[in-house]
Write a protein that holds these residues in place. Structure first.
Motif, PDB file in Angstrom:
ATOM      1  N   UNK A  63     -49.214  -8.319 -23.496  1.00 39.60           N
ATOM      2  CA  UNK A  63     -48.295  -7.752 -22.505  1.00 39.60           C
ATOM      3  C   UNK A  63     -48.868  -6.478 -21.896  1.00 39.60           C
ATOM      4  N   UNK A  64     -49.645  -5.734 -22.678  1.00 42.92           N
ATOM      5  CA  UNK A  64     -50.255  -4.522 -22.121  1.00 42.92           C
ATOM      6  C   UNK A  64     -51.473  -4.844 -21.262  1.00 42.92           C
ATOM      7  N   UNK A  65     -52.338  -5.729 -21.765  1.00 44.07           N
ATOM      8  CA  UNK A  65     -53.584  -6.003 -21.059  1.00 44.07           C
ATOM      9  C   UNK A  65     -53.381  -6.846 -19.807  1.00 44.07           C
ATOM     10  N   UNK A  66     -52.419  -7.766 -19.847  1.00 39.30           N
ATOM     11  CA  UNK A  66     -52.280  -8.731 -18.756  1.00 39.30           C
ATOM     12  C   UNK A  66     -50.909  -8.737 -18.093  1.00 39.30           C
ATOM     13  N   UNK A  67     -49.951  -8.027 -18.657  1.00 41.78           N
ATOM     14  CA  UNK A  67     -48.591  -8.084 -18.136  1.00 41.78           C
ATOM     15  C   UNK A  67     -48.308  -7.025 -17.091  1.00 41.78           C
ATOM     16  N   UNK A  68     -47.102  -7.054 -16.532  1.00 41.25           N
ATOM     17  CA  UNK A  68     -46.769  -6.147 -15.434  1.00 41.25           C
ATOM     18  C   UNK A  68     -46.380  -4.743 -15.881  1.00 41.25           C
ATOM     19  N   UNK A  69     -45.907  -4.574 -17.110  1.00 44.98           N
ATOM     20  CA  UNK A  69     -45.285  -3.310 -17.495  1.00 44.98           C
ATOM     21  C   UNK A  69     -46.171  -2.084 -17.287  1.00 44.98           C
ATOM     22  N   UNK A  70     -47.429  -2.063 -17.771  1.00 44.35           N
ATOM     23  CA  UNK A  70     -48.243  -0.855 -17.579  1.00 44.35           C
ATOM     24  C   UNK A  70     -48.612  -0.626 -16.108  1.00 44.35           C
ATOM     25  N   UNK A  71     -48.523  -1.670 -15.301  1.00 44.95           N
ATOM     26  CA  UNK A  71     -48.924  -1.578 -13.902  1.00 44.95           C
ATOM     27  C   UNK A  71     -47.758  -1.253 -12.974  1.00 44.95           C
ATOM     28  N   UNK A  72     -46.558  -1.245 -13.530  1.00 47.95           N
ATOM     29  CA  UNK A  72     -45.411  -0.806 -12.742  1.00 47.95           C
ATOM     30  C   UNK A  72     -45.505   0.691 -12.462  1.00 47.95           C
ATOM     31  N   UNK A  73     -44.860   1.115 -11.398  1.00 49.42           N
ATOM     32  CA  UNK A  73     -44.737   2.550 -11.174  1.00 49.42           C
ATOM     33  C   UNK A  73     -43.711   3.113 -12.157  1.00 49.42           C
ATOM     34  N   UNK A  74     -43.784   4.413 -12.444  1.00 51.27           N
ATOM     35  CA  UNK A  74     -42.770   5.000 -13.317  1.00 51.27           C
ATOM     36  C   UNK A  74     -41.346   4.763 -12.819  1.00 51.27           C
ATOM     37  N   UNK A  75     -41.150   4.731 -11.510  1.00 55.75           N
ATOM     38  CA  UNK A  75     -39.807   4.491 -10.983  1.00 55.75           C
ATOM     39  C   UNK A  75     -39.353   3.056 -11.235  1.00 55.75           C
ATOM     40  N   UNK A  76     -40.282   2.114 -11.207  1.00 53.44           N
ATOM     41  CA  UNK A  76     -39.909   0.727 -11.516  1.00 53.44           C
ATOM     42  C   UNK A  76     -39.509   0.592 -12.984  1.00 53.44           C
ATOM     43  N   UNK A  77     -40.269   1.242 -13.871  1.00 50.78           N
ATOM     44  CA  UNK A  77     -39.894   1.220 -15.293  1.00 50.78           C
ATOM     45  C   UNK A  77     -38.587   1.977 -15.513  1.00 50.78           C
ATOM     46  N   UNK A  78     -38.410   3.055 -14.769  1.00 48.73           N
ATOM     47  CA  UNK A  78     -37.177   3.840 -14.875  1.00 48.73           C
ATOM     48  C   UNK A  78     -35.950   2.969 -14.613  1.00 48.73           C
ATOM     49  N   UNK A  79     -36.006   2.144 -13.610  1.00 48.68           N
ATOM     50  CA  UNK A  79     -34.862   1.301 -13.257  1.00 48.68           C
ATOM     51  C   UNK A  79     -34.523   0.345 -14.398  1.00 48.68           C
ATOM     52  N   UNK A  80     -35.533  -0.249 -15.014  1.00 45.13           N
ATOM     53  CA  UNK A  80     -35.288  -1.202 -16.096  1.00 45.13           C
ATOM     54  C   UNK A  80     -34.759  -0.490 -17.337  1.00 45.13           C
ATOM     55  N   UNK A  81     -35.329   0.659 -17.659  1.00 44.61           N
ATOM     56  CA  UNK A  81     -34.866   1.374 -18.848  1.00 44.61           C
ATOM     57  C   UNK A  81     -33.439   1.888 -18.671  1.00 44.61           C
ATOM     58  N   UNK A  82     -33.068   2.250 -17.452  1.00 41.14           N
ATOM     59  CA  UNK A  82     -31.669   2.616 -17.206  1.00 41.14           C
ATOM     60  C   UNK A  82     -30.760   1.397 -17.391  1.00 41.14           C
ATOM     61  N   UNK A  83     -31.253   0.229 -17.018  1.00 46.78           N
ATOM     62  CA  UNK A  83     -30.458  -0.986 -17.231  1.00 46.78           C
ATOM     63  C   UNK A  83     -30.287  -1.270 -18.719  1.00 46.78           C
ATOM     64  N   UNK A  84     -31.337  -1.010 -19.502  1.00 48.62           N
ATOM     65  CA  UNK A  84     -31.217  -1.167 -20.952  1.00 48.62           C
ATOM     66  C   UNK A  84     -30.173  -0.188 -21.488  1.00 48.62           C
ATOM     67  N   UNK A  85     -30.221   1.063 -21.009  1.00 52.04           N
ATOM     68  CA  UNK A  85     -29.236   2.059 -21.430  1.00 52.04           C
ATOM     69  C   UNK A  85     -27.823   1.630 -21.050  1.00 52.04           C
ATOM     70  N   UNK A  86     -27.677   1.056 -19.853  1.00 55.09           N
ATOM     71  CA  UNK A  86     -26.361   0.542 -19.448  1.00 55.09           C
ATOM     72  C   UNK A  86     -25.871  -0.511 -20.434  1.00 55.09           C
ATOM     73  N   UNK A  87     -26.774  -1.378 -20.860  1.00 60.29           N
ATOM     74  CA  UNK A  87     -26.410  -2.432 -21.798  1.00 60.29           C
ATOM     75  C   UNK A  87     -26.000  -1.856 -23.151  1.00 60.29           C
ATOM     76  N   UNK A  88     -26.706  -0.828 -23.590  1.00 67.63           N
ATOM     77  CA  UNK A  88     -26.338  -0.171 -24.847  1.00 67.63           C
ATOM     78  C   UNK A  88     -24.934   0.411 -24.731  1.00 67.63           C
ATOM     79  N   UNK A  89     -24.660   1.081 -23.628  1.00 65.29           N
ATOM     80  CA  UNK A  89     -23.349   1.707 -23.466  1.00 65.29           C
ATOM     81  C   UNK A  89     -22.231   0.676 -23.349  1.00 65.29           C
TER      82      UNK A  89
END
Length: 495
Positions: A63-89
């Motif tokens: 996932x690190x070498x070939x996947x999208x996550x490390x190649x996303x911009x910080x803002x793209x990762x930010x959006x997903x992590x906020x969605x995870x936080x929404x799910x936790x809440x």
């Protein structure tokens, strides 16, 4: 993706999360997780092996070498992590009850502190990574600047005393800065980690970015997570002895390790302190989290001029603590995690008696109706010991406070620093000059003055001495979970 249950819907069937899917253990072996309130069965859990851990490393590496996550911009990762936080809440009550039943943490703390803090950890680091600045130094025809690419694959090994919150304290920065991760939760408390993995995938976290392997340390799951050269960072919270073993395992590969380890923190109360603040905060300082807090103020030093009054008020407050079923909102102290730990705590109280200490209050296992099957120990206050006693020097990790008198500021500082640990400290005084003098010479990673458990996540968190190595939080997490890279560019003159 939903959690599997057995024929009894109250008993969960917990499996690994590897590469985005639920995974059976290679051997097919399982172990049990039980409720420390009554020792009832909560679930059967996949018992991972080195082969399971290696599969998780391979998934995280891919996932690190070939996947999208490390190649996303910080803002793209930010959006997903906020969605995870929404799910936790949105699943706060479910997660809080799982945490309470699996760890014995009182429901009010799970509901109002640990699970909300889990969501906040995700939001904080998602935002921090998206907004963090980079250094740039123009110098004539040279431009020098810094990049912060992700380090790679992170092994995160989390403890049982604040299971989901401390797992998120590791995962949130690791993921926010573009890494992939393998989480090994403590075998005593797998439930919230397993559910969190499901919620993260539902929120859009790409497959393989977060993997969860259940099981034990030693040569089992923890073996490859600390020795495999494909692991780029190791973050661990737990005992000092285990931390030392992890550092040794990581050394041949020179894998960086951040380790937050044990503690025996000093709590110093001067005679000018406001006792209406110092007493209740000192009670929290030792009895919060059922006494199972690495930065608990478990060495309480009180200036002798107020020692009788303070001890009387502190003991009275300890005796007002409501010990009971952690699912009851009226409970303020729940059970210890397991029988072995209960035996350890009780053994230290007996040691205190042998060392000449006086058990002012508590000092016994609770066997009242409704609690007898659980691992309950009474809030305990001990006086009459010296700071060099084993009871005052060694980490008990339970609801046991030693109260020791002192005369002068210099003596208080000497006593505070006369211990191999250096995780935290508490100080109660209304003398601002004294507070500054004390904290500048106190060997502790965090010092709270006239308060306790207040955290700004931009500040460094970690310990000195046998309390660990490294710091996390804000820029300190960025430095650990990235590979800072210096770039110098010569600008060609115009033609």
């Amino acid at each position: 993706m939903t959690t599997e249950t057995t024929a009894d819907p109250e008993i969960r069937r917990i499996r690994h999360l590897i590469g985005g899917g639920r995974s059976e253990p290679v051997t097919g072996e399982t172990f049990e997780t039980r409720d420390p309130h009554d020792n009832s069965l909560l679930g059967t859990v996949a018992r991972g092996t080195a082969e399971d851990a290696t599969r998780a490393i391979e998934a995280a590496r891919a996932a690190f070498d070939d996947g999208p996550w490390p190649r996303m911009t910080p803002k793209e990762r930010q959006k997903i992590l906020h969605a995870v936080a929404d799910n936790v809440e949105s699943h706060l009550e479910e997660l809080a009850m799982l945490e309470t039943r699996d760890s014995g943490k009182i429901i009010t703390q799970a509901r109002h502190a640990d699970i909300p803090r889990t969501a906040y950890n995700l939001r904080f680091f998602a935002d921090y990574a998206a907004m963090a600045g980079n250094e740039a130094y123009p110098d004539g025809d040279l431009l020098s600047y810094t990049l912060y690419p992700p380090a790679g694959v992170v092994s995160a090994i989390s403890p049982w005393n604040a299971p989901l919150m401390l797992a998120s304290w590791k995962l949130a920065p690791a993921l926010a800065f573009g890494n992939t991760a393998i989480l090994k939760p403590a075998p005593q408390t797998p439930l919230t980690a397993s559910r969190f993995g499901e919620l993260a995938l539902e929120a859009g976290l790409p497959e393989g970015v977060l993997n969860i392997v259940h099981g034990f340390g030693g040569d089992e799951v923890a073996g490859p997570l600390t020795t495999d050269p494909r692991v780029d960072r190791i973050t661990f919270t737990g005992s000092t002895a285990t931390g030392v073993r992890i550092l040794r395992a990581a050394a041949p590969n020179l894998t960086p390790v951040s380790a937050e380890l044990g503690g025996k923190s000093a709590n110093i109360v001067f005679d000018d302190a406001d006792l209406d603040v110092a007493v209740p905060e000192s009670i929290r300082g030792i009895f919060a989290g059922n006494g199972q807090m690495c930065f608990a103020g478990s060495r309480l030093f009180v200036q002798r001029g107020i020692l009788p009054e303070f001890l009387a008020r502190f003991t009275a407050a300890a005796e007002e603590i409501v010990v009971g079923d952690p699912k009851d909102p009226a409970t303020t102290l729940g059970p210890l995690i397991e029988q072995r730990h209960l035996d350890k705590v009780g053994g230290y109280v007996e040691l205190a008696r042998d060392e000449g200490g006086t058990v002012v209050s508590g000092g016994h296992r609770i066997r009242e109706p409704g609690l007898a099957e659980g691992f309950y120990y009474a809030p305990t206050v001990i006086s009459g010991l010296g700071n060099d006693s084993r009871t005052a020097q060694e980490e008990i990790f339970g609801p046991v406070e030693t109260v020791i008198g002192f005369d002068t500021e210099e003596e208080a500082l000497r006593l505070a620093n006369a211990n191999p640990y250096g995780l935290a400290g508490l100080l109660f005084t209304t003398d601002l000059d004294r507070a500054h003098r004390m904290v500048s010479r106190w060997k502790a990673g965090t010092v709270w003055v006239n308060c306790y458990l207040v955290r700004d996540l931009r500040l460094p968190f970690g310990g000195e001495g046998r309390s660990g190595i490294g710091r996390e939080g804000g820029q300190y997490s960025r430095e650990f979970f990235t590979e800072p890279r210096a770039v110098t560019l010569r600008i060609r003159p115009g033609r």
